[in-house]
Design a protein around this motif. Structure first.
Motif, PDB file in Angstrom:
ATOM      1  N   PRO A 167       1.054  -1.424  -0.010  1.00  0.00           N
ATOM      2  CA  PRO A 167       0.494   0.162  -0.263  1.00  0.00           C
ATOM      3  C   PRO A 167       0.918   1.772   0.380  1.00  0.00           C
ATOM      4  O   PRO A 167       1.520   1.094   0.480  1.00  0.00           O
ATOM      5  N   SER A 189      -0.827  -0.902  -8.263  1.00  0.00           N
ATOM      6  CA  SER A 189      -0.767  -1.007  -6.970  1.00  0.00           C
ATOM      7  C   SER A 189      -1.588  -2.226  -6.440  1.00  0.00           C
ATOM      8  O   SER A 189      -3.458  -2.704  -6.297  1.00  0.00           O
ATOM      9  N   GLN A 247      -4.163  -2.428  -1.863  1.00  0.00           N
ATOM     10  CA  GLN A 247      -4.672  -1.474  -1.674  1.00  0.00           C
ATOM     11  C   GLN A 247      -5.416  -1.421  -0.717  1.00  0.00           C
ATOM     12  O   GLN A 247      -6.001   0.149  -0.463  1.00  0.00           O
ATOM     13  N   GLU A 306      -7.803   0.653  -0.140  1.00  0.00           N
ATOM     14  CA  GLU A 306      -6.806   3.168  -0.457  1.00  0.00           C
ATOM     15  C   GLU A 306      -7.349   3.758  -1.437  1.00  0.00           C
ATOM     16  O   GLU A 306      -7.090   4.948  -1.424  1.00  0.00           O
TER      17      GLU A 306
END
Length: 386
Positions: free
Chosen positions: A138, A361, A364, A385
């Motif tokens: 993250p 990513s 998250q 996220e």
């Protein structure tokens, strides 16, 4: 038709043969971040285990890992060596924000995958600017934003100080804290101090932060400096509420040297299980990990860094499996950006790996966690996220 497609001609990039896949890595086996070397050691042991069981589609992983001492110029030198001399297919899991930042432009110019970067800086999840670089954990900005929101939710307005390293990790953290605090950042963020990772000590910065009157301290620092900060705070008799980046939450290498009692009550954000937490003793994923460590790395610690390396190794194996016999640099990036709902045994329940062509990513989500003096205890809901 499916079998005919599967039997199609093999496509190989550099470092790949019918029996081998060369993967490069750069890690700080020496220097101020040497505690993170356990990540690379765990990855090497995991790939050795995979090789002993027949490899991936019959190919063994040749994992070539070099030391950069957490020095960006050395990282550049080692990256060039891995690509030009060793001719690896990709770099994987290179550790550290500064080191990865130093090689990122070069990797993208050369069109060599920079896979699952060992940093949460936002620049490693930017497929438009850097299509050959994909992150892993993250990102720091959102982690800090979560801390800012938690600080803001407290009954009494806090006076916040932050100490951060002068690189993308620290700058992302500073921006995230300000965003999380919202309008309160103008009055609540009372002190900031940055430092260079080449500095021998940051004790004087802690003295200055205490003098600001802050009652809350955010620590955006790698292992060595996180330990120094926690210890210095205690020696000064300062008792702020503390928030610590999840890159520095290993109990044995960070918190014990600082004094476990000094670390009690620190809040962080977790996405992976803590081997020291008895809550996971009967968890199948944790049992599998502990069996692996006992057999393949019996002299090493079961801590946050070995968990990190284990998870990263698993996601690389998943990516290589998805490549099948199309082991080109282009396809390995395509598959790294095509991980859908991957569940790994050491991720916290409900947290999965997901990527897409516009989403670099992989993880998250996270959950707040508090150190109880012996281990980390998660609390509150899973936080997204995005």
């Amino acid at each position: 038709m499916a079998s005919a497609a599967f039997a199609a001609e093999k496509s190989y990039g550099p470092g790949v043969t019918d029996t081998e896949i060369k993967i490069g890595n750069i890690a700080p086996y020496s220097g101020p971040a040497s505690a993170y070397s356990l990540i690379a050691k765990t990855e090497a042991a995991y790939f050795k285990m995979i090789n002993e069981s027949g490899g991936i589609n019959g190919r063994k992983i040749n994992f070539i890992s070099y030391d950069d001492a957490y020095s960006p110029p050395k990282a550049v030198e080692q990256a060039r060596k891995l690509i030009d001399s060793d001719e690896v297919l990709a770099l994987f899991g290179t550790i550290g924000t500064a080191s990865n930042s130093a090689i990122q432009a070069y990797m993208n110019r050369q069109k060599v995958p920079q896979l699952f970067v060992g940093s949460g800086a936002q620049r490693f999840a930017d497929p438009k600017r850097f299509p050959w670089t994909i992150g892993w954990q993250p990102n720091y900005h959102t982690e800090a934003d979560i801390y800012g929101q938690h600080i803001r939710s407290q009954e009494h307005p806090a006076k916040v100080a932050i100490i951060y390293q002068n690189d993308d990790l620290g700058r992302d953290f500073l921006a995230g804290i300000k965003q999380g605090l919202g309008d309160g950042a103008k009055t609540q963020l009372v002190a900031e101090a940055s430092f260079e990772v080449s500095s021998p000590t940051i004790a004087s910065a802690i003295v200055n932060l205490k003098a600001s009157g802050a009652d809350t301290l955010v620590i955006a620092a790698i292992t060595k400096f996180a330990t120094q900060t926690i210890k210095s705070v205690a020696e000064l008799g300062w008792k702020p509420a503390m928030y610590l980046t999840n890159t520095s939450i290993a109990v044995d290498t960070v918190l014990k040297p600082a004094g476990l009692e000094n670390a009690k009550g620190i809040i962080s954000a977790a996405y992976r299980k803590d081997p020291a937490d008895p809550a996971w003793n009967s968890d199948p994923g944790m049992q599998e990990f502990k069996t692996f460590m006992a057999k393949h790395l019996p002299a090493e610690s079961l801590n946050d860094q070995s968990v990190y390396g284990y998870l990263e190794a698993q996601i690389l194996v998943q990516t290589l499996k998805q490549c099948g016999d199309n082991l080109t640099r282009e396809n390995i990036m395509a598959q790294a950006a095509n991980l859908k709902g991957v569940e790994l045994g050491l991720l916290l329940p409900g947290i999965k790996v997901d990527t897409g062509p516009e989403d670099y990513s992989p993880i998250q989500q996270s959950q707040l966690t508090r150190f109880n003096g012996e281990s980390w205890e998660i609390f509150g809901p899973i936080l997204n996220e995005k």
